[in-house]
Design an enzyme around this catalytic site. Sequence first.
Site, PDB file in Angstrom:
ATOM      1  CG  HIS A   1       4.056   5.920  -9.410  1.00  0.00           C
ATOM      2  ND1 HIS A   1       3.430   4.924  -8.738  1.00  0.00           N
ATOM      3  CD2 HIS A   1       3.158   7.030  -9.719  1.00  0.00           C
ATOM      4  CE1 HIS A   1       2.207   4.804  -9.254  1.00  0.00           C
ATOM      5  NE2 HIS A   1       1.582   6.197  -9.874  1.00  0.00           N
TER       6      HIS A   1
ATOM      7  CB  SER B   1      -0.691   5.760 -11.748  1.00  0.00           C
ATOM      8  OG  SER B   1      -1.146   6.534 -10.652  1.00  0.00           O
TER       9      SER B   1
ATOM     10  CD1 TRP C   1       1.355   6.257  -3.007  1.00  0.00           C
ATOM     11  CD2 TRP C   1       1.256   6.011  -0.890  1.00  0.00           C
ATOM     12  NE1 TRP C   1      -0.123   6.311  -1.774  1.00  0.00           N
ATOM     13  CE2 TRP C   1       0.194   6.502  -0.472  1.00  0.00           C
ATOM     14  CE3 TRP C   1       1.594   5.459   0.541  1.00  0.00           C
ATOM     15  CZ2 TRP C   1      -0.654   7.148   0.271  1.00  0.00           C
ATOM     16  CZ3 TRP C   1       1.246   6.637   2.067  1.00  0.00           C
ATOM     17  CH2 TRP C   1      -0.689   7.298   1.712  1.00  0.00           C
TER      18      TRP C   1
ATOM     19  CE  LYS D   1      -5.356   3.973  -7.633  1.00  0.00           C
ATOM     20  NZ  LYS D   1      -4.575   2.970  -7.019  1.00  0.00           N
TER      21      LYS D   1
END
Length: 432
Positions: free
Chosen positions: A413, A271, A362, A275
């Site tokens: 997720h 998540s 998403w 990044k």
Amino acid sequence: MSNERAPGEIGRTSAAALSPADADHAGDSPDRRGWRANPAVVERCKRRRPGPVYEEDQVPSYELPDPLRGSDGSVVDSPQAWRRRRQEILDLFRTHVYGHRPPGDDPRTRRRFDVVEEDPSAMDGAATLRRVVVRSERADNERPTRTHQFEVTVFLPNAAADPVPVFLLLNIAGPENTDPTRERTSSIWPAEEAVARGYGIAALQVRDLAPDDPARFREGIIQLVEGDLDERPPDAWKALAAWGWGASRAMDYFETDPRVDHTKVAVLGHSRGGKAALWAGAEDERFALVISNESGCGGAALSRRRFGETVAAINRRFPHWFCDNFRRYDDAEHALPVDQHMLIALIAPRAVYVASADEDLWADPRGEFLSLAHASSVYGLWGHSTIGPDDMPPLDTPLRVGPRGYHIRSGDHSLTEVDWNHYMDFADTLWR
């Protein structure tokens, strides 16, 4: 570079351009169609968060910047020429997306590594546990001496006669998930499984570097560097860059540990941690493998697709992750001078693995895959085969093409042992 698939067109998996030595499609079946979103999942996402795009026929037309064309119009055609273009792209990301983080070798900062615990018989004798505190002290003429510290937890397999590769997790989920006592275990950090496979495994807590809080994100390493600076430039670093900076300091430690093969360190995040891991791997070329687990917008997913979470949405909810300049591109992704395929390209020719989840629309699974695919032109400078935009593999079917890997896993997720096993399998092909 244009959007090569018309809106609504279904991608097909094809390995026709890949040599047997450079491509590995696990679980081949007569139906070679690539992943498509489950209509029931699409409807559930639309009910849960109405408004965003969740269907391919609603993706806007877009054109991607060409990573091989410089700002002066020159075309990169060799690894040597890529070095200059790479620096240009890196500076664009620093200015417009992640901010400028300080160098690790700033002479004003003193750093040391303190092993605060060592247990050579951890995991019933299978591993050595080391808890290492990374301490930084900064002094200058204008401000009093300031200090900052964070901890890296490391397990190394005792059965290994030689230095071992290590997986470093940027943990966003709380320290209980990377418990050094092993009284509590978690799929987020399967330390026993990694050790059993001959890998070292390490973790740091991102909150120790920069609190994941828009009001407090400067309280960690950023305050050490900046002090109580009142006005920050619009390209100043924020939380994601601070977390990536911490990964580089962990790498500094690995270079001092004789039991770690520091030429084979993988940085991994899930998540928002994904990044940060991608940005850490772009900034620091010492990481041999960079792994993004469902990193989505501002991570592996193409911003211009505006699928699921958008630039405007992420900046509204998490204003402390990216530099202030990134807000210029709220609802204006087409104006970005970069897109996330160029972030993947910054990792070349090193190894990169991108992973998605079937129910995590998403994060835009297809957009995550397309970033990997559209980085192919840069990997091609080293002779690696192309991953085409229609090569997205079916569900639960890992794709490995030279130093690049991808899978989309069943479920939502999360970071699971299934994901970890794919990452370790991939590392086996690279390093074993």
